[in-house]
Design a protein around this motif. Structure first.
Motif, PDB file in Angstrom:
ATOM      1  N   GLU A 112       0.806  -1.127  -0.031  1.00 24.36           N
ATOM      2  CA  GLU A 112      -0.115   0.020  -0.021  1.00 24.36           C
ATOM      3  C   GLU A 112       0.834   1.196  -0.040  1.00 24.36           C
ATOM      4  O   GLU A 112       0.296   2.348  -0.676  1.00 24.36           O
ATOM      5  N   GLU A 113       1.996   1.213   0.305  1.00 21.06           N
ATOM      6  CA  GLU A 113       2.860   2.570   0.600  1.00 21.06           C
ATOM      7  C   GLU A 113       3.243   2.850  -1.186  1.00 21.06           C
ATOM      8  O   GLU A 113       3.590   4.092  -1.056  1.00 21.06           O
ATOM      9  N   MET A 114       3.047   1.993  -1.916  1.00 19.33           N
ATOM     10  CA  MET A 114       3.050   2.591  -3.410  1.00 19.33           C
ATOM     11  C   MET A 114       1.872   2.316  -4.208  1.00 19.33           C
ATOM     12  O   MET A 114       1.850   2.633  -5.519  1.00 19.33           O
ATOM     13  N   LEU A 115       0.579   2.220  -3.523  1.00 22.19           N
ATOM     14  CA  LEU A 115      -0.586   2.116  -4.011  1.00 22.19           C
ATOM     15  C   LEU A 115      -1.552   2.934  -3.485  1.00 22.19           C
ATOM     16  O   LEU A 115      -1.330   3.491  -2.093  1.00 22.19           O
ATOM     17  N   SER A 116      -2.765   3.131  -3.994  1.00 27.26           N
ATOM     18  CA  SER A 116      -3.839   3.693  -3.457  1.00 27.26           C
ATOM     19  C   SER A 116      -4.444   2.651  -2.601  1.00 27.26           C
ATOM     20  O   SER A 116      -4.632   1.495  -2.771  1.00 27.26           O
ATOM     21  N   ASP A 151      -4.162   0.547 -13.522  1.00 25.21           N
ATOM     22  CA  ASP A 151      -4.255   1.160 -12.261  1.00 25.21           C
ATOM     23  C   ASP A 151      -3.143   0.629 -11.062  1.00 25.21           C
ATOM     24  O   ASP A 151      -2.744   1.410 -10.479  1.00 25.21           O
ATOM     25  N   ARG A 152      -3.153  -0.697 -11.139  1.00 23.18           N
ATOM     26  CA  ARG A 152      -2.183  -1.177 -10.340  1.00 23.18           C
ATOM     27  C   ARG A 152      -1.790  -2.850 -10.552  1.00 23.18           C
ATOM     28  O   ARG A 152      -2.618  -3.480 -11.437  1.00 23.18           O
ATOM     29  N   ILE A 153      -0.484  -2.996 -10.264  1.00 21.32           N
ATOM     30  CA  ILE A 153      -0.333  -4.137 -10.380  1.00 21.32           C
ATOM     31  C   ILE A 153       0.758  -4.727  -9.129  1.00 21.32           C
ATOM     32  O   ILE A 153       1.538  -3.781  -8.737  1.00 21.32           O
ATOM     33  N   VAL A 154       0.415  -5.778  -8.613  1.00 13.84           N
ATOM     34  CA  VAL A 154       1.060  -6.249  -7.438  1.00 13.84           C
ATOM     35  C   VAL A 154       1.406  -7.655  -7.408  1.00 13.84           C
ATOM     36  O   VAL A 154       0.546  -8.683  -7.861  1.00 13.84           O
ATOM     37  N   VAL A 155       2.623  -7.892  -6.810  1.00 11.77           N
ATOM     38  CA  VAL A 155       3.188  -9.108  -6.872  1.00 11.77           C
ATOM     39  C   VAL A 155       3.464  -9.309  -5.195  1.00 11.77           C
ATOM     40  O   VAL A 155       4.050  -8.698  -4.704  1.00 11.77           O
ATOM     41  N   ALA A 156       3.117 -10.357  -4.835  1.00  6.82           N
ATOM     42  CA  ALA A 156       3.281 -10.990  -3.465  1.00  6.82           C
ATOM     43  C   ALA A 156       4.913 -10.732  -3.171  1.00  6.82           C
ATOM     44  O   ALA A 156       5.662 -11.020  -4.018  1.00  6.82           O
ATOM     45  N   ARG A 157       5.124 -10.291  -1.870  1.00  9.35           N
ATOM     46  CA  ARG A 157       6.632 -10.148  -1.678  1.00  9.35           C
ATOM     47  C   ARG A 157       7.470 -11.488  -1.761  1.00  9.35           C
ATOM     48  O   ARG A 157       8.581 -11.419  -2.207  1.00  9.35           O
ATOM     49  N   THR A 158       6.764 -12.305  -1.284  1.00 14.77           N
ATOM     50  CA  THR A 158       7.436 -13.709  -1.516  1.00 14.77           C
ATOM     51  C   THR A 158       7.759 -14.167  -2.963  1.00 14.77           C
ATOM     52  O   THR A 158       8.525 -15.072  -3.034  1.00 14.77           O
ATOM     53  N   HIS A 159       7.166 -13.444  -3.860  1.00 17.41           N
ATOM     54  CA  HIS A 159       7.191 -13.942  -5.028  1.00 17.41           C
ATOM     55  C   HIS A 159       8.029 -12.751  -5.865  1.00 17.41           C
ATOM     56  O   HIS A 159       7.932 -13.177  -7.291  1.00 17.41           O
ATOM     57  N   GLN A 160       8.332 -11.744  -5.532  1.00 12.34           N
ATOM     58  CA  GLN A 160       9.071 -10.771  -6.345  1.00 12.34           C
ATOM     59  C   GLN A 160      10.389 -11.452  -6.756  1.00 12.34           C
ATOM     60  O   GLN A 160      11.031 -12.135  -6.147  1.00 12.34           O
ATOM     61  N   GLY A 161      10.828 -10.756  -7.881  1.00 10.47           N
ATOM     62  CA  GLY A 161      11.973 -11.283  -8.556  1.00 10.47           C
ATOM     63  C   GLY A 161      11.865 -12.734  -9.398  1.00 10.47           C
ATOM     64  O   GLY A 161      12.554 -13.248  -9.847  1.00 10.47           O
ATOM     65  N   ARG A 162      10.537 -13.188  -9.595  1.00 10.24           N
ATOM     66  CA  ARG A 162      10.406 -14.151 -10.193  1.00 10.24           C
ATOM     67  C   ARG A 162       9.533 -14.163 -11.543  1.00 10.24           C
ATOM     68  O   ARG A 162       9.091 -15.073 -12.119  1.00 10.24           O
TER      69      ARG A 162
END
Length: 163
Positions: free
Chosen positions: A24-28, A86-97
């Motif tokens: 959320e710090e980078m999204l609405s 509007d938004r794209i979100v990747v779970a922190r556990t899956h970032q870089g994949r």
């Protein structure tokens, strides 16, 4: 394990809200009511899954919807046809994949199939979001404007890319 992309269904909403909150710090912010409203307006709302687990999502709108985002409105005032991320979100556990690129390739395929030649988005420059800047540059996005949002606390770079 491989990833699959599919349209969002109502059973995904709790996970989408959790993913949104995580970033959320980078999204609405988005609550359940707002998610239902946005989902109903969305031209593209898909999730990336690992097995049955939703690990990422992307939400995008075509021109002509009653979306009140100041960034969407900025594009709507300048471009007759577009697909707005509007938004794209990747779970922190899956970032870089490579889930972000997987969803963006699918989004660009969707836009081309719909005859839309412009994809639009924005990302924060204040506070800086360097990872998003690099990611979007790799997909051919370039800045066409900027504006202050969140009562002057944040600045966005308004971006477009050709499909």
């Amino acid at each position: 394990m491989s990833f699959s992309i599919r349209p969002v269904n109502a059973a995904d909403h709790a996970r989408i809200l959790a993913l949104n909150l995580e970033s959320e710090e980078m999204l609405s912010p988005m609550d359940a009511s707002r998610l239902r409203e946005l989902d109903a307006m969305a031209a593209y709302h898909r999730v990336a899954c690992e097995g049955n687990e939703v690990v990422a999502f992307l939400l995008a709108f075509r021109e002509g919807v009653a979306y009140d985002s100041p960034n969407y409105v900025w594009f709507a005032q300048r471009y007759p046809r577009f697909l707005y991320v509007d938004r794209i979100v990747v779970a922190r556990t899956h970032q870089g994949r490579k889930l972000g690129p997987l969803l963006y390739r699918d989004l660009f395929d969707f836009a081309r199939a719909a005859g839309v030649d412009t994809v639009t988005c924005e990302f924060y420059t204040v506070p800086p979001n360097e990872a998003s800047r690099r990611f979007h540059a790799a997909f051919g996005f370039s800045e066409v404007g900027s504006q202050w949002v969140a009562d002057g606390r944040k600045q966005v770079s308004l971006q477009i890319a050709a499909t």
